[in-house]
Write a protein that holds these residues in place. Structure first.
Motif, mmCIF file in Angstrom:
data_model
loop_
_atom_site.group_PDB
_atom_site.id
_atom_site.type_symbol
_atom_site.label_atom_id
_atom_site.label_comp_id
_atom_site.label_asym_id
_atom_site.label_seq_id
_atom_site.Cartn_x
_atom_site.Cartn_y
_atom_site.Cartn_z
ATOM 1 N N VAL A 42 0.833 -1.207 0.000
ATOM 2 C CA VAL A 42 0.000 0.000 0.000
ATOM 3 C C VAL A 42 0.869 1.259 0.000
ATOM 4 C CG1 VAL A 42 -1.689 1.345 1.336
ATOM 5 C CG2 VAL A 42 -1.977 -1.125 1.083
ATOM 6 N N ALA A 43 2.050 1.187 0.600
ATOM 7 C CA ALA A 43 2.916 2.369 0.696
ATOM 8 C C ALA A 43 3.312 2.917 -0.677
ATOM 9 C CB ALA A 43 4.153 2.050 1.525
ATOM 10 N N PRO A 44 3.852 2.109 -1.606
ATOM 11 C CA PRO A 44 4.169 2.665 -2.929
ATOM 12 C C PRO A 44 2.931 3.129 -3.685
ATOM 13 C CG PRO A 44 4.537 0.283 -2.890
ATOM 14 C CD PRO A 44 4.336 0.722 -1.477
ATOM 15 N N LEU A 45 1.805 2.468 -3.452
ATOM 16 C CA LEU A 45 0.571 2.936 -4.088
ATOM 17 C C LEU A 45 0.178 4.316 -3.558
ATOM 18 C CD1 LEU A 45 -1.604 -0.321 -4.161
ATOM 19 C CD2 LEU A 45 -0.366 0.733 -6.062
ATOM 20 N N SER A 46 0.341 4.522 -2.245
ATOM 21 C CA SER A 46 0.052 5.836 -1.662
ATOM 22 C C SER A 46 0.956 6.897 -2.280
ATOM 23 C CB SER A 46 0.258 5.791 -0.148
ATOM 24 O OG SER A 46 -0.667 4.929 0.468
ATOM 25 N N ASN A 47 2.225 6.559 -2.458
ATOM 26 C CA ASN A 47 3.148 7.517 -3.072
ATOM 27 C C ASN A 47 2.764 7.829 -4.502
ATOM 28 O OD1 ASN A 47 4.699 7.860 -0.783
ATOM 29 N ND2 ASN A 47 6.213 6.309 -1.348
ATOM 30 N N GLN A 48 2.258 6.839 -5.213
ATOM 31 C CA GLN A 48 1.789 7.093 -6.577
ATOM 32 C C GLN A 48 0.596 8.047 -6.582
ATOM 33 O OE1 GLN A 48 2.952 6.171 -9.667
ATOM 34 N NE2 GLN A 48 4.768 5.514 -8.515
ATOM 35 N N VAL A 49 -0.286 7.890 -5.596
ATOM 36 C CA VAL A 49 -1.430 8.802 -5.490
ATOM 37 C C VAL A 49 -0.949 10.214 -5.156
ATOM 38 C CG1 VAL A 49 -3.567 9.302 -4.245
ATOM 39 C CG2 VAL A 49 -3.005 6.937 -4.829
ATOM 40 N N VAL A 50 0.043 10.320 -4.239
ATOM 41 C CA VAL A 50 0.616 11.623 -3.934
ATOM 42 C C VAL A 50 1.179 12.269 -5.194
ATOM 43 C CG1 VAL A 50 2.513 12.783 -2.733
ATOM 44 C CG2 VAL A 50 1.096 11.131 -1.507
ATOM 45 N N GLN A 51 1.915 11.501 -5.974
ATOM 46 C CA GLN A 51 2.498 12.045 -7.207
ATOM 47 C C GLN A 51 1.412 12.479 -8.182
ATOM 48 O OE1 GLN A 51 5.814 9.853 -8.629
ATOM 49 N NE2 GLN A 51 5.756 10.704 -10.691
ATOM 50 N N TRP A 52 0.342 11.686 -8.279
ATOM 51 C CA TRP A 52 -0.760 12.040 -9.182
ATOM 52 C C TRP A 52 -1.457 13.318 -8.716
ATOM 53 C CZ3 TRP A 52 -6.101 11.247 -7.588
ATOM 54 C CH2 TRP A 52 -7.016 11.632 -8.554
ATOM 55 N N ARG A 53 -1.607 13.504 -7.396
ATOM 56 C CA ARG A 53 -2.326 14.656 -6.872
ATOM 57 C C ARG A 53 -1.488 15.928 -6.887
ATOM 58 N NH1 ARG A 53 -4.932 13.078 -1.204
ATOM 59 N NH2 ARG A 53 -6.025 15.065 -1.552
#
Length: 379
Positions: free
Chosen positions: A272-283
């Protein structure tokens, strides 16, 4: 029967994917959402002779020095002197005695401003950032080396006031800045935190303003995300060469490792951690992976005092140890002070004497590659 099994499988898959998506979004919220705190978290149950009894909570049972704030006033609290079911009695070190029944906020940062917290006179100056004026507290001193403090994620300037008594004793000019999305400062265009990736430019603006007021060299002090802001400044600002020394307290050194710790805190799967970072990058558009002072150390590396508590569950101690290892590899002068007790940014609270001594000794020591014998250059 087969069709029922397939439907159940689809439902289970949808639930799993939905849970993963929710976890990733929640992780991104923890990283970039702007939040302003200050609600009550305890009540005054009794008042004695320089003691206060509070509701027993995880916070109020911590050993060390903390503060109780309530409407218009505060008190500094020291050691626990008594405990009973649901109650904690602590020593009052300074400040006003609260009334019985007062709801208050028990926390690890000083109250108010330099005058309220320590009786130190100050002025407020406005820093002309690229987004608009941002307020900063200024305590005058002697010499042309300024001490500039940068608070952490969703923090306030008052969080940096723990170090002010030592800085004041050394007579360094002290500048405690705010940056985008702080109370009283301009919002970022997307109204989200960028984990230091853009906030460093507000620090740069503060140093330019300090130059106009006579500063020539700087000591940078960053706590939590403020450490990452300082790191990005050293990596990207043309003013980085003016920094003599750096102090980081519980810094966000590697955003990827911070996200992994966040997943552990909420008992989420590691992926979940790298997925969260991907969401941060997208936002936000921020390349989160590059926000690592371990894997991408700054191009300018002045001597660094690194302070971290072992039990920190916001930025794990492995971040600090990883930076120390990077320092050894690069011949970067890093002094590491690891405290065995204390939660995030609570090294000062659990052992003020050791903390103050470490900061004072670091600022006064002669270091290779500098032309100053003490932090109070020009005094």
């Amino acid at each position: 029967m087969a069709s029922v099994f397939k439907k159940a499988l689809v439902i289970a898959l949808v639930l799993v994917l939905g849970g993963v998506a929710f976890g990733a979004w929640s992780g991104s919220e923890a990283g970039v959402k702007v939040v302003h705190y200050g609600e009550s978290n305890t009540n005054v149950l009794a008042v004695g002779d320089r003691t206060v009894t509070l509701t027993e909570t995880h916070e109020t049972t911590k050993p060390g020095t903390y503060w109780l704030e309530w409407t218009g006033s505060y008190t500094m609290l020291g050691s626990i002197v008594a405990r009973s079911p649901g109650k904690v009695t602590r020593q009052v070190l300074r400040g006003t005695m609260p009334s019985l029944g007062t709801p208050g906020h028990f926390g690890n940062v000083p109250p108010g401003d330099p005058k309220v917290a320590w009786g130190v006179d100050f002025s407020e100056i406005m820093i002309p950032t690229e987004l608009g004026p941002a307020p900063a507290w200024y305590v005058p001193g002697r010499g042309t080396t300024w001490f500039v403090a940068v608070h952490g994620q969703n923090g306030r300037r008052k969080a940096e006031l723990k170090v002010l008594p030592v800085v004041r004793d050394l007579e360094l000019p002290f500048l405690d800045i705010s940056y985008r999305n702080d109370e009283g400062a301009p919002d970022s265009p997307d109204r989200l935190l960028h984990l230091g990736d853009s906030e460093w430019r507000d620090l740069e603006a503060a140093l330019r303003r300090a130059q106009q007021l006579g500063a020539k060299r700087f000591v940078l002090y960053g706590t939590s995300m403020g450490g990452q802001i300082v790191g990005q400044f050293l990596a990207r600002s043309e003013l980085a060469g003016l920094v003599n020394r750096v102090i980081m307290d519980a810094p966000m050194i590697d955003v990827r490792m911070t996200a992994e710790q966040g997943a552990r805190n909420y008992h989420l799967p590691a992926f979940v951690a790298p997925l969260s970072n991907q969401v941060v990058q997208w936002r936000t558009g921020v390349d989160v992976d590059r926000l690592s002072l371990i894997r991408y150390p700054p191009k300018v590396r002045p001597p660094l005092l690194l302070i971290h508590t072992t039990p920190d569950t916001d930025h794990p101690i492995e971040e600090a140890r990883g930076l120390v290892a990077t320092g050894r590899r690069l011949n970067w002068d890093i002094t590491f002070e690891e405290f065995a007790q204390g939660e995030h940014t609570e090294a000062w609270n659990v052992d003020r004497a050791r903390y103050d001594h470490a900061v004072r000794a670091y600022l006064m020591a002669e270091r290779p590659g500098t032309d100053e014998q003490s932090g109070a250059e020009g005094a």
